[in-house]
Enzyme design. Sequence first.
Site, mmCIF file in Angstrom:
data_model
loop_
_atom_site.group_PDB
_atom_site.id
_atom_site.type_symbol
_atom_site.label_atom_id
_atom_site.label_comp_id
_atom_site.label_asym_id
_atom_site.label_seq_id
_atom_site.Cartn_x
_atom_site.Cartn_y
_atom_site.Cartn_z
ATOM 1 N N HIS B 189 -3.465 7.099 0.991
ATOM 2 C CA HIS B 189 -2.784 5.910 0.463
ATOM 3 C C HIS B 189 -3.719 5.000 -0.340
ATOM 4 C CE1 HIS B 189 0.826 6.831 2.573
ATOM 5 N NE2 HIS B 189 0.309 6.674 3.768
ATOM 6 N N ALA B 190 -5.026 5.251 -0.271
ATOM 7 C CA ALA B 190 -5.953 4.366 -0.972
ATOM 8 C C ALA B 190 -5.878 4.648 -2.468
ATOM 9 C CB ALA B 190 -7.370 4.575 -0.449
#
Lengths: 689, 689
Positions: B189-190
């Site tokens: 998700h980064a």
Amino acid sequence: MNGGETTSNNDTIKKRKIDPESRQIIVPPRDAQIHYTPLKTGLCYDVRMRYHAKIFTSYFEYIDPHPEDPRRIYRIYKILAENGLIKDPTLSGIDDIGDLMLKIPVREATSEEILEVHSKEHLDFIESTSKMNREQLLKATESGDSVYFNSDSYASAKLPVGGAIEACKAVVEGRVKNALAVVRPPGHHAEPEAAGGFCLFSNVAIAAKNILKNYPESVRKILILDWDIHHGNGTQKAFYDDDRILYVSLHRFKMGKYYPGTIHGRYDQTGEGKGEGFNCNITWPVGGVGDAEYMWAFEQIVMPMGREFQPDLVIISAGFDAADGDTIGQCHVTPSCYGHMTHMLKSLARGNMAVVLEGGYNLDSIAISALSVAKILIGEPPDELPDVTRDPKPEVIEMIDKVLRIQSKYWKCFKSKFGNAGCDFQEQINNSIATKNFPLQSAIRQQQVRNLSKEFNFSELPIYKSELPEDTILCSSNIYESNTIIICVHDTPEIWAKRDAIQGTIDPSSSIIVDSSLDMIKWAIERKYGVIDINIPQNLLEQENYYSIITAQEVLINLWDNYLKYFPNVNKIAFVGIGDAYSGIVHLLGHRDTRSVVKAVINFVGQKQLKPLVPLVDESLGEWYFKNSLVFSNKNHIYWGDKENKKPRKKYGRVLRCDTDGISNIMEERFEEATDFILDSFEEWSDSE
Amino acid sequence: MNGGETTSNNDTIKKRKIDPESRQIIVPPRDAQIHYTPLKTGLCYDVRMRYHAKIFTSYFEYIDPHPEDPRRIYRIYKILAENGLIKDPTLSGIDDIGDLMLKIPVREATSEEILEVHSKEHLDFIESTSKMNREQLLKATESGDSVYFNSDSYASAKLPVGGAIEACKAVVEGRVKNALAVVRPPGHHAEPEAAGGFCLFSNVAIAAKNILKNYPESVRKILILDWDIHHGNGTQKAFYDDDRILYVSLHRFKMGKYYPGTIHGRYDQTGEGKGEGFNCNITWPVGGVGDAEYMWAFEQIVMPMGREFQPDLVIISAGFDAADGDTIGQCHVTPSCYGHMTHMLKSLARGNMAVVLEGGYNLDSIAISALSVAKILIGEPPDELPDVTRDPKPEVIEMIDKVLRIQSKYWKCFKSKFGNAGCDFQEQINNSIATKNFPLQSAIRQQQVRNLSKEFNFSELPIYKSELPEDTILCSSNIYESNTIIICVHDTPEIWAKRDAIQGTIDPSSSIIVDSSLDMIKWAIERKYGVIDINIPQNLLEQENYYSIITAQEVLINLWDNYLKYFPNVNKIAFVGIGDAYSGIVHLLGHRDTRSVVKAVINFVGQKQLKPLVPLVDESLGEWYFKNSLVFSNKNHIYWGDKENKKPRKKYGRVLRCDTDGISNIMEERFEEATDFILDSFEEWSDSE
């Protein structure tokens, strides 16, 4: 400072031996915990199996030996050693073969074991060959169905049976993780009552029976996957009414003309009695198949079916005659593809798998293929497939579709995923005489009729064949005055539709009729030509399209004899054929001399079969047809095969390969070329500029 | 006596050391030939990654810790040891872990490496957290998107990046056969500019960039397969315009309402620029998916696409939050299924594969799932799937179909196999205004009109809505005299068709229209009732069926207000609704008080959405509708979900679950029940005996 149940002091856990979760002091396990030891792969091989060989009767047989050659198993054994899968420097078949594979001793099968599948008569006959003299052996060889005998045949042939049994046993008993039986003579053609196709005893069938009998608790179901290029008629017959064995065979069929050439190998032979639904023949209608087709078949049929069957053991009847380089099989399966298939099958039955050699006659091909399989067995991943861009052949995609349809009666995985419409379809078609169902094609033709009569004032031209619908032939209102006429002869137009992914039904609200002939008709109307539009219906109940082909022929002859011949002003006619209906045009041109008025013939064939012109009137008609026609085929039309630059014979007209597939696509692609050709023939080309 | 090049003397070969093929004396190979040594599986694990943890701010957080818990990696490491895949009795993360797996040391990634994907600002921000005090850390935690920080976060978060890089390197350099990186915090998700969803740095994306940069010759293409239940927005973003990375994600989407909840996770996001076609989102429209859906997606999409892409390395972004037992994912993937997926992916890239942990929050579930994956990596076959009889959910089958359709623009394997009609469909629909295409539904309605007018003398009933076709409402000739009327309101009838396996088009000649309403009409005619037949067309250009629902509502209100209210003799009406069109009936019953004449309502809903009656006229209408209606739904209608005995709310009428699926099937199944119900309401039941 740090959250959770961890602590931020480095190495605290290690020093204090505190379990981080329970926070209790760790008591080191007494001993190394049960250590996981991977099992080896079993290997059956025995030089004695090489003693069964064909007796030479001529020098010719010496230089061109029988394909089922004793060296077959030696070459496989050798390549395993050369690649370090086994250790046997002298290739003599020693017992200790290293860390990766475990030798499984081969023994002769007992008569009792053989009789589980074969009749006493058959066993007695094979046994009798061991006492025959040369004359008798040659005679037995000659009278058999593609088998040969020498005096070692009986002893030799009991070894692959014993080998297959022992290989399966070692897997089932957990002594090896899986097994490879490098054995011969092969077995899958040997029927209960008769030898055949190089096979004396049905090795795999006997092994499967043996396992089911002796391990009734641990092995209740066996999947036999037969990828030999020939149908395993023997194995199929042994279990045709048995629901404990799922027999799946991928083989060439060629309308029953490929060995063994009986209807038993057909795709619709699905088992009988309790065994109904437990036999699956995936048949190649053509030769030259390869990785693309096998991968497609595995992913679409074999694997979902295999998972649903939940076998306790998988036996591969591993002939390597579909391998690239095998002149008997004439197919192109690569070693990597054999690897991929093995890898996929390994995901069934918790990996319990025995691979038993069947056919395969190119010594190099079978060696590298078997090596690729063996690598998967010891745990390696498969190599990449060398060519992933080739599509499966269209004939094969169609056949896979047929197999899915027929098997969806028995297998939930196909039924639910390919729609109820799939399996109940024939039933519904048969019901179509019933009141609430009616054929789509008449609804579509009526829509055409409405369009043409509304927009262009077309009307029906009566036809003297009572069984045909009245709307078969339409014509423009200027037809009797025209000197130039375009005659469009087409199948019912195709439909582009979204298929319900679950039910398999078509939602009409999101479907369109693509009436490709309309462009042609409009073009002709704009030029003030007369236009005749002929729709050839097909017969719902027939599998093949003979009905529409014959209808088209009759309609065209009828049109010529009753109308065109008598039209007073006509001096230029162009035919445009679309789909199967085009055969009516070709038929007419061969059966009547139409050359005084017919100037051009355009046929959009798509994927339909090419029709030759048979010149009944005059030999020169063929040449004339070639000069005055354009015949557009699909890019992937079966006619072109794998050849890049095939030149079609003139009797088919001037056949051109389009850059795309599908009637509507090729008509769009070649519309201008077609109309220019017509104008040219009419010598009106300059008008169109 | 014996043929071929063999000799029948037992053991001859062994004793004389003659090569049976060349007949030359064998020189034993100097040394054992290159012996095949299988490589180990790499393993990344480091206790230091546990130091990143959430700062407790309440007792509540202590008893119910944050799901991205430091124990996650420990539990996986522990289960590997307990099952003998590694040897580490004290579970302290030692270097020598036995014969099966090789420890790959974990290191902190360098800033340079991180900056290959992330912005300087992002890196600086994460670095700054290491110098924050508690207050500042809590503030940073609060203002972030589902992330937390402590003062070890920066150091800890560089470890999974370094671990992922080293795991991939070890595979690419051939030091291990494949690798498992048991790392945290997760990464997918980064995004380049921002942390999010428990992720600080994009571990897998950075590793992939690193490999592409440092091994340009040996690794040109990487497949990243992300089976975490959440969309890997960070990974996707890093490579959205990059054709060297094929990113395939299977995740819940829920119309964008499932984390991360942006349109980027939608199935139609396929990449941009050079990367167009190299992004594939397989989205679950519903929760509760499991093995059946994942296997279906793998076999239909992931594997064919993966093979065609021909990656040099496969990285699995392996979140285990789709695992059975994970309360965040609420799905049911079993450990065996994770094994099967890993096994399948192993067949790509010659087995070069790195598995990198992402999410997964049930500590037991992630442990057994990871163990199952690790077993495949060391070379074991997968376990059997526990339930192979469950079908993929209908919503998922539809979604997979959509994904195939959209991806078939880019991938030959889908284009050829699912037909041209697939990908060009929307284009054709848009062309349907063009002259040569026309909607199928009007052709079918015309066929109905012909049937009803010919057989039963039906005629059109004019309707005051100009945009609707004139043939929308038909009625029997006795309609004005009848006191009893059956009103049939239906969608265009469905089509059962054979779909061309290659082109994807429908051959009309072998297709039938199944007009289920006809049985009902005939039944009514036989009883001399008046009959009104209403066909509700759909809008071709709309994705959803709002058009037909609103049309149905307007038509029914219009029919009531202009006709039914004024029919002099009518005192009994029964409605029969079929498909989406039924919503018109429900709408009418809520908006007008029809109770004096409407005696029964039968709705065959099939798989269409249930419509509640909204009682605008009188509160008691709901109760009345429930008493006087039968609403038949598909067996697998979405409404029933997984529950066996769900009781529908009364506002939907008396909803009954049929034993089958599909409008024509359920109408056949329930025809008698429906007509008996009508007769009963008319108090004519005794007549029917």
